[in-house]
Design an enzyme around this catalytic site. Structure first.
Site, short mmCIF file in Angstrom:
data_model
loop_
_atom_site.label_atom_id
_atom_site.label_comp_id
_atom_site.label_asym_id
_atom_site.label_seq_id
_atom_site.Cartn_x
_atom_site.Cartn_y
_atom_site.Cartn_z
N HIS A 161 0.60 -1.24 0.11
CA HIS A 161 -0.23 0.11 -0.14
C HIS A 161 1.13 1.68 0.53
O HIS A 161 0.32 2.48 -0.26
CB HIS A 161 -0.69 -0.54 1.30
CG HIS A 161 -0.39 0.24 2.60
ND1 HIS A 161 -0.14 -0.59 3.58
CD2 HIS A 161 -0.10 1.84 3.20
CE1 HIS A 161 0.47 -0.03 4.56
NE2 HIS A 161 0.48 1.48 4.48
N ASP A 185 -0.02 -7.60 1.44
CA ASP A 185 0.54 -6.34 1.56
C ASP A 185 2.29 -6.10 1.51
O ASP A 185 2.78 -5.12 2.55
CB ASP A 185 -0.38 -5.27 2.86
CG ASP A 185 0.41 -3.97 2.46
OD1 ASP A 185 0.48 -3.41 1.56
OD2 ASP A 185 0.17 -3.39 3.34
N SER A 196 4.74 3.01 7.75
CA SER A 196 4.34 1.79 7.02
C SER A 196 5.45 1.01 6.22
O SER A 196 6.30 1.78 5.44
CB SER A 196 3.18 2.24 5.84
OG SER A 196 2.07 1.81 6.56
#
Length: 503
Positions: free
Chosen positions: A140, A169, A247
């Site tokens: 993402h 992911d 992230s």
């Protein structure tokens, strides 16, 4: 003993007690100081130890010195079209994946009405896994980006996307470094234990440079669905602060090994750390790395069923002693499951000689198998167990928004998307509904005039069923000479027929 003797004895007693107290205090002060002096010598500092062992006051300091250079900052740029109707799926389903887990996007463009272009920018983190410049991060972080830039110290490098996987992911990038890189060792997340000390590293809020946070593993095996394919990943939960921008960064154990990829936070209100952060276990990433390197994607086995967990009450209706198993709620047409004879209302209680705990357990097991593999299922049907063999197909690839969306500006003024199983679930549609989803409507254009709205599902054009955006376009082209098309639309649980003018 006279008064003078008692006074002298008392004086000596107090003096002796004071000396003893002073010796104890001095010893307590000197020992930490000595330990601190010893630890100032790097050679004397003990190396970080593994999970379950003791750690020192310098363990995390030493990890920070050695490992943070192996964590890179990732910046992306994406140019998208914006319609008056809003940001497509963001308007339809709420904040998009990036903004929920990654922080607000920098949007260019006019910001007002009309159809225009906008630039979305985002920032994240990544992990250097070899000297050649291969970097592990979250999908993402980079998904849909037109440009990806990796920053290491003062150097910026253009990055190439090698591969990505929606279900986990995970994404793999490659740069051509002009400097020696710090490579982080990938550990064994299966050996991670709840209560174990961990450190998260990343670039929070795009402030620049890496920062570290320390906490413990709060929970292991928290099942969360990361992509739109419905299969969960057993995540590592930690209270080490993970904020937007972290992230793709590493979650490290006390050996300085990567045990997870920091992926998301769950928070209410402001998107910032609330002590509930999650990392993809590094063993999950290591399992798919070979396919990402060679194919750019991950090919998995596919059964072709919709499954759900069994509650205790549901299990009683099947006369089961416990609620272990996966209940089949739907079977995809022409899927391996249908061809093998699986039916809705079946309960899968075992596969290849092992028991099935729940629907997530079955999904993960099937996803771990290659297409063409034959699995042996134990199925409970009408109170009796049956053995059913299924040869797995290939899990349908998740399409990106650019691949599955088709924007119609001017003439029709709407944006359409193929109706995937995931979208069907979000719109709470029965699985037998086929069509295309309206994800954006422009003010004053033909779609709005016809009465279409975001969330509508177009199921037919002039009586011809449409299952994809391509089908819709084909039927619209056939109807264009008439200047109008009759479209049948499902909205909620009801249908209506609308006239769409073809300008």
């Amino acid at each position: 003993m006279n008064t003078r003797s008692r006074t002298i004895a008392s004086f000596f007693s107090v003096a002796m007690a004071a000396m003893l107290f002073g010796a104890v205090v001095t010893n307590q002060i000197q020992r930490p100081a000595a330990a601190q002096a010893r630890n100032l010598d790097p050679a004397a500092s003990p190396a970080p130890v593994g999970p379950g062992g003791s750690i020192t006051l310098d363990t995390f300091k030493e990890i920070s010195k050695r490992q943070t250079a192996g964590v890179v900052n990732i910046g992306t740029k994406k140019v998208v079209k914006r319609s008056r109707g809003g940001d497509q799926l963001q308007d339809l389903f709420g904040d998009d994946f990036m903004e929920r887990f990654f922080g607000p996007q920098d949007r260019g463009g006019s910001g007002g009405g009309g159809s225009d272009s906008q630039t979305q920018r985002s920032l994240g983190s990544g992990i250097v896994i070899d000297k050649d410049g291969t970097i592990l991060t979250n999908r993402h972080v980079i998904d849909g980006a037109d440009e990806i830039t990796v920053s290491i110290g003062r150097h910026d490098y253009p990055a190439k996307l090698i591969g990505k996987d929606a279900r986990t992911d995970v994404a793999l990038l490659k740069i051509e470094p002009k400097e020696s890189l710090t490579v982080l060792a990938l550990g064994d997340s299966d050996q991670t234990e709840v209560g174990e000390w961990v450190m998260a590293v990343g670039n929070p809020f795009g402030l620049g440079g890496n920062s570290v946070t320390v906490g413990v593993v709060s929970y292991k095996g928290r099942p969360l669905t990361l992509g739109t394919q419905g299969t969960s990943v057993d995540m590592i939960q930690t209270d080490a602060a993970i904020n937007p921008g972290n992230s793709g960064g590493p979650l490290l154990n006390t050996r300085g090994e990567v045990i997870g990829i920091n992926t998301l936070i769950i928070t209410r209100g402001v998107p910032q750390s609330s002590g509930v952060g999650f990392a993809v276990p590094i063993n999950v990433a290591k399992e798919i790395l070979p396919q990402l390197r060679s194919r750019g994607k991950v090919v998995r086995g596919w059964l072709g069923v919709s499954i759900q967990p069994l509650s205790d009450d549901m299990a009683r209706t099947y006369k089961m002693k416990d609620s272990k198993g996966a209940l089949i709620s739907d079977v995809t047409s022409d899927s391996p499951a249908e061809k093998a004879g699986l039916k809705p209302d079946d309960v899968v209680v075992g596969v290849d000689g092992r028991g099935i705990e729940d629907n997530g357990d079955l999904s993960r097991y099937i996803a771990s198998k290659a297409p063409g593999t034959t699995v042996h299922l134990r199925v409970l049907r009408a109170g009796a167990e049956q053995a059913i063999d299924v040869t797995l197909g290939t899990f349908p690839e998740e399409q990106s928004g650019d691949e599955s969306d088709s924007t119609k500006h001017g003439a029709l003024g709407m944006t359409l998307r193929n109706l995937t199983p995931s979208l069907s679930d979000q719109l709470e549609l029965p699985r037998n509904v086929k069509g295309v989803v309206v994800t954006g409507v422009e003010a004053g254009e033909a779609a709005e005039e016809a009465g279409l709205a975001r969330g509508d599902v177009i199921v037919s054009v002039n009586g011809a069923a449409v299952g994809t955006v391509s089908d819709f376009e084909h039927e619209i082209d056939r109807a264009r000479p008439d200047g109008v098309a009759r479209i049948r639309v499902r909205r909620g649980s009801s249908y209506s027929i609308l006239a769409l003018k073809l300008k």
